[in-house]
Enzyme design. Sequence first.
Site, PDB file in Angstrom:
ATOM      1  N   LYS A 160      -3.296   6.028  37.865  1.00 52.01           N
ATOM      2  CA  LYS A 160      -3.098   7.621  37.334  1.00 52.01           C
ATOM      3  C   LYS A 160      -2.840   8.470  38.678  1.00 52.01           C
ATOM      4  CE  LYS A 160      -5.489   6.616  33.182  1.00 52.01           C
ATOM      5  NZ  LYS A 160      -6.042   7.205  32.063  1.00 52.01           N
ATOM      6  N   GLY A 182     -10.660   6.976  28.750  1.00 55.67           N
ATOM      7  CA  GLY A 182     -11.373   7.666  29.629  1.00 55.67           C
ATOM      8  C   GLY A 182     -12.700   8.420  29.040  1.00 55.67           C
ATOM      9  N   HIS A 231       2.971   6.319  28.708  1.00 57.84           N
ATOM     10  CA  HIS A 231       1.634   6.531  28.689  1.00 57.84           C
ATOM     11  C   HIS A 231       1.274   7.817  27.775  1.00 57.84           C
ATOM     12  CE1 HIS A 231      -2.620   6.963  29.783  1.00 57.84           C
ATOM     13  NE2 HIS A 231      -2.600   5.531  29.972  1.00 57.84           N
ATOM     14  N   ASN A 255      -3.952   1.041  36.290  1.00 55.83           N
ATOM     15  CA  ASN A 255      -3.293   2.257  36.049  1.00 55.83           C
ATOM     16  C   ASN A 255      -4.203   3.106  36.745  1.00 55.83           C
ATOM     17  OD1 ASN A 255      -1.682   4.563  35.709  1.00 55.83           O
ATOM     18  ND2 ASN A 255      -2.386   4.793  33.294  1.00 55.83           N
ATOM     19  N   GLU A 271      -0.435  10.167  28.412  1.00 56.92           N
ATOM     20  CA  GLU A 271      -0.833  11.212  29.212  1.00 56.92           C
ATOM     21  C   GLU A 271       0.604  11.714  29.414  1.00 56.92           C
ATOM     22  OE1 GLU A 271      -5.015   9.377  30.684  1.00 56.92           O
ATOM     23  OE2 GLU A 271      -3.163   9.630  32.181  1.00 56.92           O
ATOM     24  N   SER A 316     -10.647   2.219  28.246  1.00 53.36           N
ATOM     25  CA  SER A 316     -12.165   2.120  28.780  1.00 53.36           C
ATOM     26  C   SER A 316     -12.185   0.523  28.628  1.00 53.36           C
ATOM     27  CB  SER A 316     -13.190   2.636  27.820  1.00 53.36           C
ATOM     28  OG  SER A 316     -12.976   3.952  27.766  1.00 53.36           O
ATOM     29  N   GLU A 320      -3.196   1.482  23.537  1.00 53.58           N
ATOM     30  CA  GLU A 320      -3.999   2.263  24.207  1.00 53.58           C
ATOM     31  C   GLU A 320      -4.334   3.336  22.869  1.00 53.58           C
ATOM     32  OE1 GLU A 320      -4.228   2.363  28.644  1.00 53.58           O
ATOM     33  OE2 GLU A 320      -2.910   3.744  28.024  1.00 53.58           O
TER      34      GLU A 320
END
Length: 249
Positions: free
Chosen positions: A12, A173, A95, A10, A97, A213, A167
């Site tokens: 991003k 991250g 996701h 991904n 985010e 991660s 996730e």
Amino acid sequence: MARRKIIAGNWKMNKTPSEAVALVNELKPLVVTDEADVVFGVPAIDIVPVVEACKGTNIAVAAENMYYEESGAYTGEIAPAMLVDAGVKYVILGHSERREYFKETDADINKKVLKALEHGLTPIMCCGESLEQREQGITMDWIRQQVKIGLQNVTADQAKTIVIAYEPIWAIGTGKTATSQQAEEVCKGIRECIAEIYDEATAEAIRIQYGGSVNAGNAAELFAMPDIDGGLVGGASLKADFGKIVHYK
């Protein structure tokens, strides 16, 4: 029958079109494998050049999002038919985010999942809990809700083709990774939830990734877990190390 691993990057909001092509050309020889599906999830503006750069390789391309309408007055959005025509095979939906910054709800994600399936796109449907939710002991309640609403009106046959990405938000991250046991526990719980919604056969067929991660150092241990069928990889998918993650054995 063993489930085939799926290793997806991904990207991003990273890489201009020219940088994206350069990265594909760097990674192409490093991700050649017959043993897993390899997917690059790229920003919308990179899709056309990346699909072109991936022609003749084992790399499939994913969009990072799409809208649930066919076309119309939705400035800035991308329709599923546009993705299909551009050569996209997968689409990352829900996701954390997108949920956090763009206020996408479980119901929005369900509409997107249904529309993606209608167009023959494979959804990579994301779910995951925050650190606060984990500490409150509601991890599985939260994730079961995300999965159940996300899969509403999805048939068992359709569900078998979907990829679910677990996730934990606290591990994205941050450099923190769920232990392989923590990741396995939740992925197993997701599979049990699928079995409740549908049946054991559907639960056995569906592929569940871990994301958060993932790197070359921890991929082998994570992917060895019985209910983890690969990874949705963030930062490490932008580096040559992604090749090592694909060849995790």
